[in-house]
Design an enzyme around this catalytic site. Sequence first.
Site, PDB file in Angstrom:
ATOM      1  N   GLU A   8      17.274  10.318  45.878  1.00 38.07           N
ATOM      2  CA  GLU A   8      17.756   9.254  45.436  1.00 38.07           C
ATOM      3  C   GLU A   8      17.995  10.428  43.862  1.00 38.07           C
ATOM      4  O   GLU A   8      18.137  10.976  43.697  1.00 38.07           O
ATOM      5  CB  GLU A   8      16.291   8.846  44.857  1.00 38.07           C
ATOM      6  CG  GLU A   8      15.837   8.046  46.110  1.00 38.07           C
ATOM      7  CD  GLU A   8      15.229   6.672  46.096  1.00 38.07           C
ATOM      8  OE1 GLU A   8      15.887   5.950  46.779  1.00 38.07           O
ATOM      9  OE2 GLU A   8      14.366   6.924  45.257  1.00 38.07           O
ATOM     10  N   SER A  18      21.155   2.414  43.500  1.00 35.98           N
ATOM     11  CA  SER A  18      21.810   1.078  43.376  1.00 35.98           C
ATOM     12  C   SER A  18      22.522   0.405  45.234  1.00 35.98           C
ATOM     13  O   SER A  18      23.570   0.315  44.821  1.00 35.98           O
ATOM     14  CB  SER A  18      22.827   1.769  42.558  1.00 35.98           C
ATOM     15  OG  SER A  18      22.427   1.721  41.734  1.00 35.98           O
ATOM     16  N   HIS A  54       8.489   9.778  43.437  1.00 38.84           N
ATOM     17  CA  HIS A  54      10.152   9.096  43.721  1.00 38.84           C
ATOM     18  C   HIS A  54      10.254   9.916  41.804  1.00 38.84           C
ATOM     19  O   HIS A  54       9.318  10.045  41.452  1.00 38.84           O
ATOM     20  CB  HIS A  54       9.749   7.779  43.834  1.00 38.84           C
ATOM     21  CG  HIS A  54      10.252   6.604  43.151  1.00 38.84           C
ATOM     22  ND1 HIS A  54      11.151   7.379  42.014  1.00 38.84           N
ATOM     23  CD2 HIS A  54      11.394   5.881  43.846  1.00 38.84           C
ATOM     24  CE1 HIS A  54      11.909   6.105  42.151  1.00 38.84           C
ATOM     25  NE2 HIS A  54      12.213   5.284  43.017  1.00 38.84           N
TER      26      HIS A  54
END
Length: 246
Positions: free
Chosen positions: A168, A207, A99
């Site tokens: 992402e 988002s 991440h």
Amino acid sequence: MTNKYIYFIANWKMFGDLTTLNSLDKVIKFSKNIKKNKIKLIYCPPSTLISSLSKRLKKTKIEVGAQNCHQSFDNGPYTGQLNSRMLKSVGTKYVIIGHSENRQLGDNDKLINLKIKSAIRAGLKVIFCIGETLKQKKNKKTYKVLADQIRNGLKSINNKSNIIIAYEPVWSIGSGLIPKSDELTKSIAHIKSQLGSKSSKILYGGSVNSNNIDKLKIIAGIDGFLIGGASQNSNKFIDIIKKTIN
Ligand code: 13P
């Protein structure tokens, strides 16, 4: 949406305590009414909640994941760390690795590669996060960044069947911004080509909410979503799922 399941993965990040788990009752109830094999629901709470959550979800279709793991398969003198076997022993089935919030804290491609190998060895499924920063995007480096992250992160891993990619874009996380549809379509296709495997699952994260899900769900090649902020609220999370599958 190309694969059998549509994935909805909640990444709670550093959020939640034992009382917060009560809010999941709504999601549990909702999940019972969804056709088998239609969706995969996975919660990745902070490590402090994994054990309680696993027990709570035992008789449900919802699975539990962790947000990171240490690269060492064996126990060792690593204060504050948890390895993949420890996570597995308390009911974890998945682990998020790479991440961007952890890349910022020092997780580089090499370390991420070791973590992925350790997690797979422990029998966990890996949610491997990749994505470009705003600067890289502006410099038109997105494709190169994604290719490098995939090549280095998955180095010498031949069997990728337990790896789910989560694209992402760093600039999209928590910002309310999402990529333009044509850009996202191309990035997903690029990721697929780099993986060299047609069956690999690819998620989008950044988002995701109930206002933009209609745009996101029609992008070719996306098998589901990794959701941060909006997953912390059961109503919002359910809303996203409903809008995707209906
Ligand atoms: P947000 O949905 O809050 O932008 O977070 C995305 C994310 O980082 C999920 O891993």
